[in-house]
Each structure stands twice: as C-alpha cells, then as structure tokens.
Enzyme design. Structure first.
Site, PDB file in Angstrom:
ATOM      1  N   LEU B  23       0.833  -1.196   0.000  1.00  0.00           N
ATOM      2  CA  LEU B  23       0.000   0.000   0.000  1.00  0.00           C
ATOM      3  C   LEU B  23       0.870   1.250   0.000  1.00  0.00           C
ATOM      4  CD1 LEU B  23      -2.697  -1.034   2.627  1.00  0.00           C
ATOM      5  CD2 LEU B  23      -2.825  -1.157   0.139  1.00  0.00           C
ATOM      6  N   CYS B  24       0.355   2.316  -0.605  1.00  0.00           N
ATOM      7  CA  CYS B  24       1.097   3.575  -0.677  1.00  0.00           C
ATOM      8  C   CYS B  24       1.411   4.072   0.732  1.00  0.00           C
ATOM      9  CB  CYS B  24       0.285   4.623  -1.434  1.00  0.00           C
ATOM     10  SG  CYS B  24       0.355   4.362  -3.210  1.00  0.00           S
ATOM     11  N   PRO B  25       2.582   4.612   0.980  1.00  0.00           N
ATOM     12  CA  PRO B  25       3.571   5.021  -0.008  1.00  0.00           C
ATOM     13  C   PRO B  25       4.632   3.958  -0.327  1.00  0.00           C
ATOM     14  CG  PRO B  25       4.239   5.872   2.105  1.00  0.00           C
ATOM     15  CD  PRO B  25       2.959   5.087   2.338  1.00  0.00           C
TER      16      PRO B  25
END
Ligand code: SF4
Lengths: 347, 86
Positions: B23-25
């Site tokens: 998942l970001c970042p």
C-alpha cells in the site's frame, strides 16, 4: 559567485513544513524534501483500503506539497528502525502511544545523516514554538537540535526569531529578518502566510501526523502487545490495526471483522496467515482470527460474525471456517444479539 | 510479511518490479529505491494493486524528472512504465 546553499526540509504533508520550506526557498536556497515513513503515517493506507474514503482524492500529501513547492522529495522507509523509537522512547509518550519528542529527534538525526551523505548544508522543519504540548514546547526545542546531533544546522523558519540564531543565519546563508516569530497554538499566522505565498489548498492534519496519536489505535496496539506477551510488531500487524472492528471475546483470541467490502478485499490477502470465517448462507463480512482457537471458540466467533451479516435476524446462519491451509468446512450457528456482545469485548 | 516484491529484468533488459499488495507510499518508496540503481534511459515497469499508485507514482516521477510512458489498469492491477530521466 558561490553556488546556492542547499537545505533539506522535513515534509510531513501539512501546512507548517510546506511554509517552512517555502520561506527558505524564497531566500535563494536550493531546497529538497525528505519524508519518513514509519508505517503509522495517516497517509495512504486507510484510504487505499476503505471504499468509504473513496471520494477523497487519493493523494499523498507529502508528494503533493513537494509538487506545489517544485522540489524533489525523498521518501525514506524507516519502519524497522522506528521500532526502537516507539518501543523504548527515552522521553516517554504523549497523550497516547505517540513518542513525539523521540520521534522528532530520530527524524532530524536521520536528516542530519542524509545531508552529510548528500552534500547539503542544513535542515529545515516546520516546528512552531508552543504549538504542540509535547514536542514543541520552547524548552524542548533545543533538545531536538542537541540530541539529534543537528545542533545549529537545524532551522525552524516559522519560529526562528524566537530561538537562538542558527549557523545558516549567523553565516548569512539566510536572513533571520526574513524568517518568522510564530508561537502558540493559533493557526492564523500560518494561514496568513499561506495566503501571502498563494497557497490555497493544503492539508490540515488534526492532532498529529500518525495513528499513534489516536486513542483507539493506541489501545489496539497495547492489546496486541499484551496478547503477544512482548512489545514488538511487524508492518502487517500495524496495518491490520487500521482496518476492521477488533473484538477480543476471549483472552487468547481476537477477531478482526471487516466493516465494508474494501476492508474484506484487503483482509483476504491475509487468509493464509489467519483462520478466517465468512457467512455462507447470506452476505456478511470477512473475519480473521488472531490466536489459537478451540472448536468452542470457533462456534462463538461464528455466532458473533453472524450478528454482523445480513442474516442477523435469521434463526440460524451457515458460516464457512477456513484454515490457514485453505481447508473449508461449514457450521451452523445462531447469531448473537447485540446484548450478548459485551462492550468490553470491543477494542 | 505479505509483500512479495521482486525485480526481474525482462527479455529487453528492462526491469519489472512486482509491488502487488503493497500500500502507498511503499510502492513509491520501492520504485524510488529501484530507480536509484538504474541508468538514465532505462525503463522500469511496476505492477501494483493499490489504486493510489496511479496518483502517487506519476506525482513522484514528475517532481523527480522521470517520464511515465504508460499507466494502465488491467483488472485489479495497475501497471506503470517509467523511463529514468537522462
Ligand atoms: S505524531 Fe507521530 S509522526 Fe508526528 S511527531 Fe508524533 S509520533 Fe512522530
């Protein structure tokens, strides 16, 4: 002519660090941004997981700020090293599990290492004297500078005039007169400065930059440590604390119940690491079980799950139990009523 | 850990980075760190499942001067092709 001095700004994605970087850029200094990812950052994860947040722009505020400023951004993964900061903070915690003072010291220290490795001259943060109760009291700000090893290479442009002159000011790399004297919790000076710089859109993080300032998140993390018998965590642990309802019906196991489809999708990636349950005879959420369970425990977990599915009013609900290896079997349970789920079970 | 990122060069010698389930970042960080090891003009293809990458990776490329050659959703996946700036 001497080449311009170079500074790295700690960019959180909020307004203060954006203004601090801009104030120094305005003086002809070459600025680049640095952003540290602890795993607890509010950015990213939750809106990636939850559909409920789907309307909000899925932007990373630190990247967005860097783009507004026209500076490069270096995002640094400090998940592993950060454990020592969170697990053993020398200066203790804030209102929840947020070790803000140690966290600042750690990040500024990392920034100091970074400027040495990359040939930069000084460090900028958006700290404002007296803005936050724990880490930004005036007497604590020198502690960050001293214990991080950044000393007078650490410039806080928004409060510089309230603090002793730093090396970049004394050397004339930047003019102290063009920095600011903000202090206290009022946001008005920052908003005025944002308007002066023409910034109209910026993130206003409430409370803090990470989940550790959140009471309910901190409670779940404390429960995880108690249950495991040791204060430690992996990235997956801290991600799972961000999703679902967490219930501990028995001391030796916890249920994570998805609240919506996005969470169910995200949690299904963990099916090989947890026993999982879902409703077979109606629509209902995915549940992960953290802990070892007996048959009786699984019956209880299934009855709790049934309460959160569309068959909650039905006489019985069929629930599929799935082992970590993927073996499935169905059991039939009577959904619990809300009264049968004591408030103390909820984390 | 659930992440299964891997970098495998394809037949043209360009790199492919598997960032599925991150998942970001984190996909941005892994892309950034990989690009540091590449040469100007090299191409990197990243395969992701977090829709946030469609915003974050192009933004990171813009501020760091790299070029996004293609960004596409295929089923539940997002594939971005980046050319390292000269
Ligand atoms: S809120 Fe979180 S990230 Fe921000 S200083 Fe405190 S502990 Fe660090």
């Amino acid at each position: 002519m001497n080449p311009p001095k170079k500074a790295v700004a700690l960019i959180s994605g909020g307004l203060d660090s954006m203004l601090a970087a801009k104030a120094v850029m305005e003086q002809g200094v070459h600025v680049e941004g640095i952003n540290f990812f602890t795993g607890f950052c509010v950015e990213g994860h939750t809106h990636a997981i939850r559909k409920r947040d789907g309307d909000k722009p899925k932007r990373n505020n630190a990247l967005w700020v860097a783009e507004q400023l026209g500076v490069k951004l270096h995002i640094i993964d400090i998940i592993e090293e950060y454990k020592q900061v969170l697990l053993n903070p020398k200066h203790g915690y804030g209102a929840n599990l947020n070790p803000c003072l140690d966290c600042k010291i750690f990040m500024v220290n990392k920034a100091k290492q970074w400027i040495l490795e990359n040939g930069f001259d000084f460090i900028i943060t958006g700290e404002v004297v007296g803005q936050r109760p724990m880490s930004q009291r005036k007497q604590l700000m020198p502690i960050v500078a001293a214990e991080s090893g950044a000393d007078d290479l650490l410039v806080r442009p928004l409060s510089a005039q309230n603090l002793p002159p730093t090396l970049p000011e004394r050397m004339g790399w930047i003019s102290r007169e063009k920095l600011f004297d903000f202090s206290g919790r009022s946001r008005k000076p920052q908003m005025q400065l944002a308007a002066n710089y023409g910034f109209t859109d910026y993130a206003q993080p409430a409370g803090g930059c990470c989940f550790l300032t959140d009471a309910s998140y901190s409670q779940k993390l404390t429960d995880l440590w108690r249950f495991r018998g040791k204060r430690d965590y992996e990235l997956d642990d801290i991600m799972l604390l961000k999703v679902g309802r967490h219930l501990r019906p028995r001391p030796h196991f916890k249920m994570i119940i998805a609240r919506e489809d996005g969470e169910s999708r995200f949690m299904s990636g963990y099916k090989s690491e947890f026993v999982s349950l879902n409703c077979a005879s109606c629509r209902g959420p995915l549940v992960l079980i953290d802990g070892e369970t007996s048959e009786e425990d699984l019956q209880l977990a299934a009855a709790i799950l049934a309460r959160y599915g569309q068959g909650r009013e039905a006489e019985t609900v069929e629930v599929t139990l799935r082992s970590r290896q993927g073996e499935e079997r169905n059991i039939t349970v009577k959904p619990l009523t809300p009264e049968q789920i004591p408030a103390e079970w909820f984390l | 850990m659930i992440s299964d990122e891997t970098a495998i060069p394809n037949s043209q010698g360009d790199s492919v980075l598997n960032l599925r389930r991150l998942l970001c970042p984190l996909p941005v960080i892994r892309t950034q760190d990989k690009i540091k090891t590449l040469r100007p003009g090299d191409r990197l293809t990243v395969q992701c499942t977090d829709p946030g990458v469609m915003h974050d990776i192009p933004a990171w490329c813009r501020i760091n001067g790299h070029q996004v050659l293609d960004a596409r959703q295929t089923g539940d996946e997002y594939v971005i092709v980046i050319q390292v700036h000269a």
